[in-house]
Design an enzyme around this catalytic site. Structure first.
Site, PDB file in Angstrom:
ATOM      1  CB  SER A 217      -1.138  -0.171   1.206  1.00 16.00           C
ATOM      2  OG  SER A 217      -1.731   1.063   1.517  1.00 16.00           O
ATOM      3  N   GLY A 222      -1.935   4.431  -4.432  1.00 17.53           N
ATOM      4  CA  GLY A 222      -2.318   3.441  -4.656  1.00 17.53           C
ATOM      5  C   GLY A 222      -1.423   2.250  -4.172  1.00 17.53           C
ATOM      6  N   GLY A 248      -7.513   1.066   4.438  1.00 13.07           N
ATOM      7  CA  GLY A 248      -6.598  -0.071   3.995  1.00 13.07           C
ATOM      8  C   GLY A 248      -7.149  -1.410   4.231  1.00 13.07           C
ATOM      9  CG  ASP A 249      -8.882  -1.945   8.091  1.00 16.60           C
ATOM     10  OD1 ASP A 249      -7.854  -2.468   7.800  1.00 16.60           O
ATOM     11  OD2 ASP A 249      -9.427  -1.428   8.921  1.00 16.60           O
TER      12      ASP A 249
END
Length: 309
Positions: A217, A222, A248-249
């Site tokens: 990440s 991106g 992020g999750d």
């Protein structure tokens, strides 16, 4: 069914203030509470995408009861959390409405006893025969062995179940060596794991350490993917601004859903980036804006190359 594991579950509390200033009192304009911890966030997004999801991990005390009560209101998510004596932690996010910045305060979590850890392992092994993929997410609460994720990965591999690992530090280092299907570190976690701050070099090094595929990440830039099938970069079409909590999750949920749906890597990455951006744009932290997602997913720029056969 997809299984998400959150060993350090939380009650996520978000305060919104007009402007956050140190050493002063603040009037909170809005308060939201929801079940939290990375794996629970992933489960909520997966369920919204139409997948059946079971969540496991630890829950305890009054805060744990609130988490479980709130989970009953999440369609498509089955609660298989394991009870412990210690209280589930809280995480406090303070959102500055003027700047959009978020300040995060995370409690450490309950101390897990050896008997409680054994009870979790038994519950986890009982769940594995019925699942198509596992996500192991987040930090370890006190008392859980630092090699816990490595052991859970080996159990899943023995059952023929692919694993996505999303953690950091020594748990990530040991987990990678157990050969998960996929890891998703951010740039800082990747540099800590490999010693390299150059994203492509660090991602390739992380894969050599045992992960089948590595998705790095890169924040607003991106994702960078290095896989047996090839390597790609995926980026949102335009910069997005908002609250990044849970972005992020959401990317993990996109990658995991793409895995179980057997999507080609470019499509998995486009979904993950679009979900992440749509989460930043959502009015509630950790949720995603479905209209924004559907508009973005076809516009994510994915570039790269397929490995030679």
């Amino acid at each position: 069914m997809i299984l998400t594991v959150t060993l350090n579950t939380a009650l996520d509390i978000t305060y919104r203030v007009r402007a956050l200033r140190p050493h002063t009192s603040h009037r909170v304009t809005e308060v939201t509470e929801r079940p939290g911890g990375k794996g629970l966030n992933v489960a909520r997004i997966l369920a919204a995408l139409g997948h059946e999801v079971t969540v496991t991990g630890f829950t305890g005390g009054p805060t744990g009861r609130v988490v479980q009560d709130r989970l009953t209101a999440v369609p498509g998510v089955v609660d298989a959390l394991v009870p412990v004596t210690g209280p589930t932690r809280r995480t406090i996010a303070v959102v500055d409405e003027k700047t959009g910045d978020t300040t995060q305060l995370n409690e450490p979590g309950p101390v897990i006893t050896p008997a409680e850890w054994s009870a979790f392992q038994e519950a986890y092994e009982d769940l594995l025969p019925s699942v198509t993929a596992v996500a192991l997410c987040g930090s370890l609460p006190p008392g859980v062995p630092v090699g816990a994720y490595a052991g859970l990965i080996r159990d899943a591999r023995a059952a023929g179940v692919p694993v996505l690992l999303d953690t950091s530090g020594e748990p990530l280092r040991r987990g990678v060596a157990a050969r998960p299907e996929l890891i998703k570190p951010n740039a800082d976690e990747l540099a800590e794991l490999t010693g390299s701050h150059e994203p492509l070099r660090a991602t390739q090094d992380a894969r050599r350490r045992g992960a089948h595929a590595v998705i790095a990440s890169l924040g607003p830039a991106g994702l960078l993917a290095v896989t047996p099938e090839g390597r790609w970069r995926a980026a949102p079409p335009t910069p997005v601004h908002g609250n990044p909590t849970g972005a992020g999750d959401s990317a993990v949920a996109g990658l995991l859903s793409g895995l179980v749906e057997h999507l080609p890597w470019p499509d998995r990455l486009a979904r993950a980036v679009a979900l992440s951006a749509a989460t930043v744009l959502a009015p509630v932290a950790g949720e995603f804006d479905r209209d924004a997602y559907e508009e973005l997913v076809g516009r994510v720029a994915v570039t790269g190359e397929v490995s030679a056969a």
